[in-house]
Design a protein around this motif. Structure first.
Motif, PDB file in Angstrom:
ATOM      1  N   HIS A 161       5.844   4.493 -18.261  1.00  0.00           N
ATOM      2  CA  HIS A 161       6.075   2.928 -17.921  1.00  0.00           C
ATOM      3  C   HIS A 161       7.295   2.374 -18.031  1.00  0.00           C
ATOM      4  O   HIS A 161       7.831   2.052 -17.289  1.00  0.00           O
ATOM      5  CB  HIS A 161       4.573   1.992 -17.443  1.00  0.00           C
ATOM      6  N   HIS A 214       0.365  -1.601  -0.023  1.00  0.00           N
ATOM      7  CA  HIS A 214      -0.092   0.059   0.379  1.00  0.00           C
ATOM      8  C   HIS A 214       0.795   1.415   0.370  1.00  0.00           C
ATOM      9  O   HIS A 214       1.918   1.113   1.219  1.00  0.00           O
ATOM     10  CB  HIS A 214      -0.346  -0.192   1.528  1.00  0.00           C
ATOM     11  N   SER A 255      -0.257   7.527 -15.205  1.00  0.00           N
ATOM     12  CA  SER A 255      -0.533   6.708 -14.451  1.00  0.00           C
ATOM     13  C   SER A 255      -0.823   5.648 -15.757  1.00  0.00           C
ATOM     14  O   SER A 255      -0.168   3.966 -15.230  1.00  0.00           O
ATOM     15  CB  SER A 255      -0.998   6.188 -13.781  1.00  0.00           C
ATOM     16  N   THR A 266      -3.231   6.538  -5.287  1.00  0.00           N
ATOM     17  CA  THR A 266      -2.535   5.525  -3.725  1.00  0.00           C
ATOM     18  C   THR A 266      -2.566   3.975  -4.929  1.00  0.00           C
ATOM     19  O   THR A 266      -3.077   3.830  -5.688  1.00  0.00           O
ATOM     20  CB  THR A 266      -3.905   5.387  -2.876  1.00  0.00           C
ATOM     21  N   ASP A 267      -1.793   3.859  -3.982  1.00  0.00           N
ATOM     22  CA  ASP A 267      -1.672   2.194  -5.301  1.00  0.00           C
ATOM     23  C   ASP A 267      -1.926   1.344  -4.300  1.00  0.00           C
ATOM     24  O   ASP A 267      -0.644   0.924  -3.071  1.00  0.00           O
ATOM     25  CB  ASP A 267       0.442   1.512  -5.694  1.00  0.00           C
ATOM     26  N   TYR A 275     -10.190   5.737 -10.756  1.00  0.00           N
ATOM     27  CA  TYR A 275      -9.286   4.615 -10.267  1.00  0.00           C
ATOM     28  C   TYR A 275      -9.738   3.270 -11.328  1.00  0.00           C
ATOM     29  O   TYR A 275     -10.749   3.680 -12.619  1.00  0.00           O
ATOM     30  CB  TYR A 275      -9.664   3.782  -9.113  1.00  0.00           C
ATOM     31  N   ASN A 328       6.297   5.564  -9.337  1.00  0.00           N
ATOM     32  CA  ASN A 328       5.754   6.200  -9.158  1.00  0.00           C
ATOM     33  C   ASN A 328       6.285   7.943  -9.177  1.00  0.00           C
ATOM     34  O   ASN A 328       6.451   9.215  -8.969  1.00  0.00           O
ATOM     35  CB  ASN A 328       4.875   6.559  -7.760  1.00  0.00           C
ATOM     36  N   HIS A 360      -3.350  -4.908  -9.153  1.00  0.00           N
ATOM     37  CA  HIS A 360      -2.671  -3.686  -8.392  1.00  0.00           C
ATOM     38  C   HIS A 360      -4.202  -2.873  -9.246  1.00  0.00           C
ATOM     39  O   HIS A 360      -4.486  -2.726 -10.504  1.00  0.00           O
ATOM     40  CB  HIS A 360      -2.072  -3.688  -9.560  1.00  0.00           C
ATOM     41  N   LYS A 361      -4.806  -2.303  -8.124  1.00  0.00           N
ATOM     42  CA  LYS A 361      -5.743  -1.123  -7.648  1.00  0.00           C
ATOM     43  C   LYS A 361      -4.773   0.200  -7.547  1.00  0.00           C
ATOM     44  O   LYS A 361      -4.297   0.658  -7.133  1.00  0.00           O
ATOM     45  CB  LYS A 361      -6.741  -1.395  -6.438  1.00  0.00           C
ATOM     46  N   HIS A 362      -5.159   0.563  -8.614  1.00  0.00           N
ATOM     47  CA  HIS A 362      -4.977   2.295  -8.845  1.00  0.00           C
ATOM     48  C   HIS A 362      -6.028   3.299  -8.229  1.00  0.00           C
ATOM     49  O   HIS A 362      -6.949   3.858  -9.450  1.00  0.00           O
ATOM     50  CB  HIS A 362      -4.087   2.793 -10.113  1.00  0.00           C
ATOM     51  N   LEU A 418       7.334   0.311  -7.202  1.00  0.00           N
ATOM     52  CA  LEU A 418       6.516   1.131  -7.201  1.00  0.00           C
ATOM     53  C   LEU A 418       7.344   2.334  -6.996  1.00  0.00           C
ATOM     54  O   LEU A 418       6.653   2.951  -8.029  1.00  0.00           O
ATOM     55  CB  LEU A 418       5.932   0.315  -6.906  1.00  0.00           C
ATOM     56  N   LEU A 423      -1.352  -2.655  -3.922  1.00  0.00           N
ATOM     57  CA  LEU A 423      -0.924  -3.774  -4.949  1.00  0.00           C
ATOM     58  C   LEU A 423      -1.163  -5.215  -3.737  1.00  0.00           C
ATOM     59  O   LEU A 423      -0.592  -5.718  -3.014  1.00  0.00           O
ATOM     60  CB  LEU A 423       0.366  -3.961  -5.191  1.00  0.00           C
TER      61      LEU A 423
END
Length: 164
Positions: free
Chosen positions: A27, A5, A21, A107-108, A78, A140, A93-95, A136, A110
């Protein structure tokens, strides 16, 4: 299951950070230490919901591939990418993005599982989690620099426009 997190504050508009992002080219720039490249699916520009990207990069001395799909997206709030093929037992992976007083909070979240039972868990504890956090954080950092520079360019052009 292991969870990472991270919270990153970026001095740029929400839309800019959201788009930066999910930009494949940015990336790749952030993942240059691992020589990570998009080799299939969306290989350049912005990735969108239900699209896939397959990455190939060198991690722990081996070239590995990882295919992800964007499984959910709510513009500027998100998006979620989930592994379809790769070395993990599971990988999600939630962004998340929100703007507070002109600052975007990214907020990441994973969550992943390793294969190979106790050996996978041991590998995770000894080095994988640290490797992913470092990966990460580097990502970031690049996202922050890109979004803030892009935001400055937008502000500069608006100032010029207002002066003229």
């Amino acid at each position: 299951m292991t969870t990472i997190h991270l919270i990153t504050k970026i001095n740029a508009p929400l839309k800019t950070v959201f788009d930066v992002s999910r930009d494949i080219d940015i990336h790749q720039k952030s993942a240059s230490p691992s020589k990570e490249k998009a080799i299939a699916g969306v290989t350049s520009g912005l990735i969108n919901v239900n699209e896939t990207v397959t990455w190939r990069g060198k991690h722990f001395g081996f070239y590995l591939t990882h295919k992800s799909r964007i499984t959910a997206m709510d513009f500027y709030n998100y998006f979620v990418d989930e592994m379809e093929e790769g070395c993990f037992a599971s990988f999600k992976h939630k962004h998340y993005f929100k703007e507070v007083n002109g600052v975007t909070i990214m907020t990441d979240l994973l969550q992943y599982e390793t294969p190979f039972g106790i050996f996978g868990k041991l590998f995770d504890v000894l080095c994988l989690k640290k490797h992913l956090i470092k990966f990460l954080l580097e990502r970031n950092k690049t996202l922050t620099e890109t979004a803030e520079n892009e935001s400055e360019l937008i502000d500069s052009s608006q100032q010029i426009f207002q002066i003229v």
